[in-house]
Scaffold this active site. Structure first.
Site, PDB file in Angstrom:
ATOM      1  CG  ASP A  89      -2.049   0.956   1.157  1.00 14.26           C
ATOM      2  OD1 ASP A  89      -1.941   1.935   0.380  1.00 14.26           O
ATOM      3  OD2 ASP A  89      -3.052   0.773   1.868  1.00 14.26           O
ATOM      4  CG  ASP A 101      -4.211   5.575  -0.145  1.00 12.17           C
ATOM      5  OD1 ASP A 101      -3.445   4.606  -0.132  1.00 12.17           O
ATOM      6  OD2 ASP A 101      -5.093   5.773   0.730  1.00 12.17           O
ATOM      7  CG  HIS A 159      -9.565   7.040   2.993  1.00  9.02           C
ATOM      8  ND1 HIS A 159      -8.681   7.932   2.471  1.00  9.02           N
ATOM      9  CD2 HIS A 159      -9.003   5.804   2.804  1.00  9.02           C
ATOM     10  CE1 HIS A 159      -7.619   7.279   1.996  1.00  9.02           C
ATOM     11  NE2 HIS A 159      -7.794   5.988   2.180  1.00  9.02           N
ATOM     12  CG  HIS A 208      -7.470   8.101   6.380  1.00  9.58           C
ATOM     13  ND1 HIS A 208      -6.329   7.723   7.013  1.00  9.58           N
ATOM     14  CD2 HIS A 208      -7.660   7.193   5.391  1.00  9.58           C
ATOM     15  CE1 HIS A 208      -5.838   6.636   6.431  1.00  9.58           C
ATOM     16  NE2 HIS A 208      -6.622   6.297   5.444  1.00  9.58           N
ATOM     17  CD  GLU A 252      -8.010   1.816   1.962  1.00 10.35           C
ATOM     18  OE1 GLU A 252      -7.108   0.989   2.140  1.00 10.35           O
ATOM     19  OE2 GLU A 252      -7.935   3.000   2.339  1.00 10.35           O
ATOM     20  CD  GLU A 279      -6.094   2.683  -0.873  1.00  7.04           C
ATOM     21  OE1 GLU A 279      -5.017   2.157  -0.503  1.00  7.04           O
ATOM     22  OE2 GLU A 279      -6.642   3.613  -0.266  1.00  7.04           O
TER      23      GLU A 279
END
Ligand code: MN
Ligand code: MN
Length: 295
Positions: free
Chosen positions: A85, A96, A156, A164, A189, A281
């Site tokens: 990640d 992200d 998020h 976030h 995600e 994600e």
């Protein structure tokens, strides 16, 4: 969001995606996690990005928040299921994205399904979409294939220098009233498991983030707090990024900062029944045709 902001989100996503392509081959048995983390973070900078958070390299029942320690000696093993990640930012505009490599031939279905859940979910990132519908889609793809979504990990919203923020995007159906708006930037995600379907915090902590300015007597702790606040702009950081102090002094200072509430410590997250966890994600800009920045 101005077009300018959008370009930076897209650029950050492109760098992340290039880094992924150039480092994916490293995920194989015998390779040090520390070498992978250093390579990903150095390449991010070489390609003109900033590292938005320490690379999370979470193996098997660890769902998230493991990052190599300064002298980490862990290597990938033959049948590991590995989540990578990664976060990249340009002037605070963050990309992200995560993917899973499964070295166990009997478990690769868990990767196929999590990718499908993510890919179907990102198609729903359109204006006026209830977040609930994204959650339902994720849950349904995972459960109809015989697995469980991780109920207490979520996608998020992102904003400048905020990883976030705002609403969450649960991986199970909830009563959330959140509705996507055009130009929202969101990370979708899903996580799935063959275990119990939720995670708990373990006692290990390897990722930290600035929380609050406090007056501190110890010079070492003061130095780290200043690093957390200004050098990484309040974004998450790892102990291995800190050049001075090191070793036991560093560890004690980090513990002290957590205990007084000056920094936050992210404990590693473990599947409740030690089930294997997979994750996928992408970061998406909400549009009539969603822009997947990290594709
Ligand atoms: Mn992520
Ligand atoms: Mn995320």
């Amino acid at each position: 969001m101005t077009d300018f902001d959008q370009e930076k989100y897209i650029k950050a996503g492109k760098i992340l995606s290039d880094v992924r392509k150039q480092t994916k081959d490293m995920i194989k048995p015998g390779v040090l996690l520390l070498d992978v983390a250093n390579k990903i973070e150095n390449l991010t900078r070489d390609l003109g990005g900033q590292v938005a958070f320490p690379v999370n390299i979470s193996i098997n029942e660890i769902a998230a928040h493991y990052t190599p320690t300064p002298n980490d000696t862990t290597v990938f093993k033959d049948l590991d299921t590995i989540k990578i990640d990664t976060g990249v930012h340009i002037d605070g505009y963050i990309a992200d994205s995560a993917y899973t490599v499964c070295l166990d031939p009997d478990k690769t279905e868990m990767v196929t399904i999590i990718n499908k859940a993510r890919d179907e979910a990102v198609k729903l990132a359109t204006p006026e979409r209830p977040v609930k519908e994204i959650s339902e889609t994720i849950e349904s793809i995972i459960t109809t294939n015989g697995y469980k979504p991780i109920s207490n990990l979520t996608g998020h919203k992102l904003e400048r220098y905020k990883l976030h923020t705002g609403f969450m995007i649960p991986n199970i159906k909830t009563n959330t009233k959140a509705i996507l708006q055009e130009n929202d930037v969101i990370a979708i995600e899903p996580f799935l498991t063959d275990g119990g379907g939720s995670i708990k915090e373990s006692s290990n902590c390897h990722i930290y983030m600035f929380e609050k300015q406090k007056s501190i007597r110890s010079a070492a702790a003061r130095q780290i707090l200043s690093y957390a606040k200004t050098k990484v702009n309040g974004l998450p950081f790892a102990a291995r990024w800190i050049k001075q102090p090191q070793g036991i002094i560093l560890n004690l200072a980090l513990k002290e900062l957590i205990s007084i509430g000056a920094i936050y410590g992210y404990n590693t997250l473990k599947e409740i029944n030690n089930g294997i966890v997979t994750q996928a994600e992408h970061t998406v800009i909400v549009k009539d045709t969603p822009i997947i920045t990290t594709k």
